[in-house]
Scaffold this active site. Structure first.
Site, PDB file in Angstrom:
ATOM      1  CG  HIS A  43     -11.844   0.923  -4.050  1.00 58.96           C
ATOM      2  ND1 HIS A  43     -11.148   1.077  -2.864  1.00 58.96           N
ATOM      3  CD2 HIS A  43     -11.978   2.166  -4.575  1.00 58.96           C
ATOM      4  CE1 HIS A  43     -10.891   2.366  -2.681  1.00 58.96           C
ATOM      5  NE2 HIS A  43     -11.374   3.050  -3.705  1.00 58.96           N
ATOM      6  CG  HIS A 125      -5.166   4.419  -9.256  1.00 58.86           C
ATOM      7  ND1 HIS A 125      -5.933   5.507  -9.638  1.00 58.86           N
ATOM      8  CD2 HIS A 125      -5.020   4.517  -7.912  1.00 58.86           C
ATOM      9  CE1 HIS A 125      -6.223   6.227  -8.572  1.00 58.86           C
ATOM     10  NE2 HIS A 125      -5.689   5.652  -7.509  1.00 58.86           N
TER      11      HIS A 125
END
Length: 178
Positions: A43, A125
């Site tokens: 995620h 990220h």
């Protein structure tokens, strides 16, 4: 005393994309490169909230529900490593403005609500590997995935049987573009 939940707002990746990334990771990183993050846990964190009471959670979800912002396309086309935290990640060379705005809004709301926020700037990220070696070889450029982001999610982080699981608690729709 009210129960505390370890919470964060994040972008959920489509299951097909999670599987593609896991397959790509298996061909571009050796098994000794680090501890792989489970596909279901891939995620992009927007705002980490920490340990939050039920009352504060309700206030944060009310604020998040008021966010009125269009969806955007996320492109994952960069890989990197943070040697100090021993993490390898996927990122975006040019993060979409919508992503940066959404993270800034959520982080500001969290800070105003008394949730600790990292002084580090937001660095979009997706963590691929933990406990990486400092000599980790990153894949050459040339990979790229895109997905349309139409919502963000409030997650609880739970440890069950020694494994971290991220449980979606609530979803928040982004506006459809005109």
């Amino acid at each position: 005393m009210s129960h505390l939940n370890r919470l964060f707002f994040a972008l959920e990746l489509p299951k097909t994309l999670q599987q593609e990334i896991v397959r790509w990771r298996a061909t571009h990183f050796s098994p000794e490169a680090g501890k792989p993050v489970a596909a279901a846990n891939l995620h992009m964190t927007l705002a980490f909230l920490g340990e939050v009471s039920a009352e504060k959670q309700q206030a944060l979800t009310d604020l998040a529900g008021r966010i009125s912002q269009p969806g955007f396309t996320l492109r994952l086309d960069d890989a990197g490593q943070w040697p100090r935290s021993r993490v390898a990640f996927l990122g975006s060379r040019q993060p979409p403005r919508g992503l940066l705005q959404l993270a800034a809004l959520l982080r500001a709301q969290a800070a105003r609500s008394g949730c600790w926020q990292s002084p580090q700037p937001f660095h979009p990220h997706i963590t691929l590997l933990r406990q990486t070696d400092s000599a980790l070889r990153l894949p050459a450029p040339g990979f790229s995935w895109e997905c349309r982001i139409t919502e963000f999610v409030l997650y609880a982080s739970r440890v069950e049987q020694g494994r971290t699981r991220y449980q979606p608690l609530q979803r928040f729709a982004l506006k459809k573009e005109l």
